[in-house]
Design a protein around this motif. Structure first.
Motif, PDB file in Angstrom:
ATOM      1  N   MET A  95       0.818  -1.249   0.101  1.00 33.95           N
ATOM      2  CA  MET A  95      -0.057  -0.066   0.083  1.00 33.95           C
ATOM      3  C   MET A  95       0.694   1.313   0.075  1.00 33.95           C
ATOM      4  O   MET A  95       0.524   2.040  -0.837  1.00 33.95           O
ATOM      5  CB  MET A  95      -0.814  -0.091   1.111  1.00 33.95           C
ATOM      6  CG  MET A  95      -1.978  -1.173   0.829  1.00 33.95           C
ATOM      7  SD  MET A  95      -3.151  -0.922  -0.215  1.00 33.95           S
ATOM      8  CE  MET A  95      -4.345  -2.395   0.051  1.00 33.95           C
ATOM      9  N   ILE A  96       2.037   1.250   0.806  1.00 35.98           N
ATOM     10  CA  ILE A  96       2.877   2.462   0.644  1.00 35.98           C
ATOM     11  C   ILE A  96       3.458   2.663  -0.721  1.00 35.98           C
ATOM     12  O   ILE A  96       3.757   3.810  -1.211  1.00 35.98           O
ATOM     13  CB  ILE A  96       3.812   2.350   2.042  1.00 35.98           C
ATOM     14  CG1 ILE A  96       3.344   2.403   3.412  1.00 35.98           C
ATOM     15  CG2 ILE A  96       5.013   3.293   1.705  1.00 35.98           C
ATOM     16  CD1 ILE A  96       4.039   2.375   4.415  1.00 35.98           C
ATOM     17  N   GLY A  97       3.758   1.627  -1.195  1.00 30.39           N
ATOM     18  CA  GLY A  97       4.281   1.590  -2.593  1.00 30.39           C
ATOM     19  C   GLY A  97       3.334   2.261  -3.550  1.00 30.39           C
ATOM     20  O   GLY A  97       3.801   2.515  -4.602  1.00 30.39           O
ATOM     21  N   MET A  98       2.071   2.167  -3.258  1.00 30.43           N
ATOM     22  CA  MET A  98       1.199   3.060  -3.998  1.00 30.43           C
ATOM     23  C   MET A  98       1.082   4.366  -4.191  1.00 30.43           C
ATOM     24  O   MET A  98       0.665   5.277  -4.862  1.00 30.43           O
ATOM     25  CB  MET A  98      -0.200   2.501  -3.913  1.00 30.43           C
ATOM     26  CG  MET A  98      -0.687   1.043  -4.118  1.00 30.43           C
ATOM     27  SD  MET A  98      -0.374   0.623  -5.763  1.00 30.43           S
ATOM     28  CE  MET A  98      -1.672   1.583  -6.480  1.00 30.43           C
ATOM     29  N   ILE A  99       1.795   4.849  -2.967  1.00 33.71           N
ATOM     30  CA  ILE A  99       2.043   6.475  -2.949  1.00 33.71           C
ATOM     31  C   ILE A  99       2.999   7.055  -3.937  1.00 33.71           C
ATOM     32  O   ILE A  99       4.132   6.240  -4.025  1.00 33.71           O
ATOM     33  CB  ILE A  99       2.523   6.907  -1.362  1.00 33.71           C
ATOM     34  CG1 ILE A  99       1.506   6.356  -0.464  1.00 33.71           C
ATOM     35  CG2 ILE A  99       2.743   8.416  -1.516  1.00 33.71           C
ATOM     36  CD1 ILE A  99       1.780   6.599   0.956  1.00 33.71           C
ATOM     37  N   ALA A 177       5.090  -5.910 -12.128  1.00 32.66           N
ATOM     38  CA  ALA A 177       4.241  -5.777 -13.320  1.00 32.66           C
ATOM     39  C   ALA A 177       3.140  -4.545 -13.243  1.00 32.66           C
ATOM     40  O   ALA A 177       2.871  -3.919 -14.146  1.00 32.66           O
ATOM     41  CB  ALA A 177       3.248  -6.765 -13.716  1.00 32.66           C
ATOM     42  N   GLY A 178       2.498  -4.411 -11.937  1.00 29.01           N
ATOM     43  CA  GLY A 178       1.302  -3.419 -11.770  1.00 29.01           C
ATOM     44  C   GLY A 178       2.027  -2.028 -11.947  1.00 29.01           C
ATOM     45  O   GLY A 178       1.393  -1.138 -12.323  1.00 29.01           O
ATOM     46  N   HIS A 179       3.062  -1.865 -11.209  1.00 27.52           N
ATOM     47  CA  HIS A 179       3.557  -0.514 -11.105  1.00 27.52           C
ATOM     48  C   HIS A 179       4.319  -0.206 -12.355  1.00 27.52           C
ATOM     49  O   HIS A 179       4.126   0.998 -12.896  1.00 27.52           O
ATOM     50  CB  HIS A 179       4.743  -0.413 -10.007  1.00 27.52           C
ATOM     51  CG  HIS A 179       4.373  -0.291  -8.708  1.00 27.52           C
ATOM     52  ND1 HIS A 179       3.396  -1.496  -8.175  1.00 27.52           N
ATOM     53  CD2 HIS A 179       4.258   0.657  -7.780  1.00 27.52           C
ATOM     54  CE1 HIS A 179       3.050  -1.101  -6.849  1.00 27.52           C
ATOM     55  NE2 HIS A 179       3.600   0.107  -6.459  1.00 27.52           N
ATOM     56  N   THR A 180       4.769  -1.235 -13.260  1.00 26.38           N
ATOM     57  CA  THR A 180       5.302  -0.891 -14.534  1.00 26.38           C
ATOM     58  C   THR A 180       4.071  -0.462 -15.520  1.00 26.38           C
ATOM     59  O   THR A 180       4.118   0.477 -16.357  1.00 26.38           O
ATOM     60  CB  THR A 180       5.955  -2.101 -15.224  1.00 26.38           C
ATOM     61  OG1 THR A 180       7.052  -2.599 -14.109  1.00 26.38           O
ATOM     62  CG2 THR A 180       6.582  -1.705 -16.442  1.00 26.38           C
ATOM     63  N   MET A 181       2.966  -1.283 -15.266  1.00 25.03           N
ATOM     64  CA  MET A 181       1.868  -0.811 -15.965  1.00 25.03           C
ATOM     65  C   MET A 181       1.261   0.583 -15.998  1.00 25.03           C
ATOM     66  O   MET A 181       0.987   1.510 -16.757  1.00 25.03           O
ATOM     67  CB  MET A 181       0.490  -1.733 -15.891  1.00 25.03           C
ATOM     68  CG  MET A 181      -0.405  -1.513 -16.803  1.00 25.03           C
ATOM     69  SD  MET A 181      -1.618  -2.895 -16.474  1.00 25.03           S
ATOM     70  CE  MET A 181      -2.028  -2.772 -14.643  1.00 25.03           C
ATOM     71  N   LEU A 210      -7.420  -1.013  -9.292  1.00 28.37           N
ATOM     72  CA  LEU A 210      -7.155  -2.885  -9.416  1.00 28.37           C
ATOM     73  C   LEU A 210      -5.803  -3.156  -8.804  1.00 28.37           C
ATOM     74  O   LEU A 210      -5.805  -4.158  -8.378  1.00 28.37           O
ATOM     75  CB  LEU A 210      -6.842  -3.041 -10.963  1.00 28.37           C
ATOM     76  CG  LEU A 210      -6.628  -4.593 -11.310  1.00 28.37           C
ATOM     77  CD1 LEU A 210      -7.788  -5.409 -10.697  1.00 28.37           C
ATOM     78  CD2 LEU A 210      -6.598  -4.863 -12.684  1.00 28.37           C
ATOM     79  N   GLU A 211      -4.822  -2.286  -8.616  1.00 31.38           N
ATOM     80  CA  GLU A 211      -3.588  -2.464  -8.185  1.00 31.38           C
ATOM     81  C   GLU A 211      -3.633  -2.222  -6.700  1.00 31.38           C
ATOM     82  O   GLU A 211      -3.065  -3.000  -6.103  1.00 31.38           O
ATOM     83  CB  GLU A 211      -2.633  -1.205  -8.443  1.00 31.38           C
ATOM     84  CG  GLU A 211      -1.074  -1.586  -8.110  1.00 31.38           C
ATOM     85  CD  GLU A 211      -0.459  -2.896  -8.549  1.00 31.38           C
ATOM     86  OE1 GLU A 211       0.461  -3.189  -8.413  1.00 31.38           O
ATOM     87  OE2 GLU A 211      -1.094  -3.543  -9.648  1.00 31.38           O
TER      88      GLU A 211
END
Length: 238
Positions: A95-99, A177-181, A210-211
């Protein structure tokens, strides 16, 4: 792909070994601090009618506790603190990586592999402590024809030894893959500008939702597979 680069913050070399404090280490400290702050602060003022933070903490506790009971039995509850810590660390890391501009530690295979290896070694030790040499019968399926037993044992051993690889790659690959997309779609938004960037922006918003779901699911999958592996060690004959 600057978001995946590991940078030295505090260069440090001991005996020819690079032990520098990096951005990855920094975010792992932040994750541990965030989990500790969340659990301690939400339960420090316990109330009969819980507030939002207390309710969230209790929900997290019960969610993992039920997961352990259902997949490892009541005997597995003695290992609940480890599984709860593992789940919360991975969840907060994801979750922190989504910031924006944050670093996603679970997008690096070395981090996820160390977590998976800790689970693998721990479960193996528990299996031998509880069952002794009899733990090796895990690799010999009961009821199988003796003529096929040598082949089945080889397959079971390989399957067991690949557990840390599959466990770590699943988490690492999904986060990478999610962060790359998301990065690719963000590039399209900038490249197409105000006129043509609305479509990739809409797709980016959808993929962000979705991520977030994937971030939770990967923490859940990692924890539930840990429970299943633990169940194999605790209840070999069931």
């Amino acid at each position: 792909m600057h978001q995946f680069e590991i940078n030295r913050i505090l260069p440090l070399n001991i005996g020819g070994i690079d032990v520098s404090f990096t951005n990855s280490a920094l975010f792992m400290v932040i994750i541990v601090a965030a989990v500790s702050l969340f659990t301690i602060a939400s339960m420090s003022g316990r109330a009969l009618v819980p507030g939002r933070m207390q309710s969230l903490a209790e929900l997290s506790y019960e969610f993992v506790a039920n997961m352990v009971r259902q997949n490892a039995g009541t005997e597995g509850m003695k290992y609940f603190p480890f599984i709860f810590t593992l789940f919360m660390f991975i969840l907060f890391a994801n979750m922190i990586g989504m910031i924006p501009y944050a670093f996603t530690v679970t997008s690096h295979i070395i981090v996820t592999f160390v977590l998976a290896l800790a689970v693998f070694i721990g479960v193996t030790i528990i299996g031998f402590v509880k069952n002794g040499v009899g733990f090796l019968t895990l690799f010999a399926p009961s009821g199988a024809p003796m003529v096929l037993m040598p082949l089945l044992i080889v397959i079971e051993v390989i399957s067991y030894l690949t557990r840390p690889v599959s466990l770590s790659v699943r988490l690492f690959a999904n986060m990478l893959a999610g962060h790359t997309m998301l990065k690719v779609f963000a590039g399209f938004v900038v490249m197409l500008g105000f006129v043509g960037g609305w479509l990739p922006l809409a797709a980016m918003v959808a993929f962000t939702g979705l991520e977030v779901l994937v971030a939770f699911l990967q923490a859940y999958v990692f924890a539930i597979l840990t429970c299943i592996y633990l169940n194999d060690a605790l209840h070999m004959h069931h």
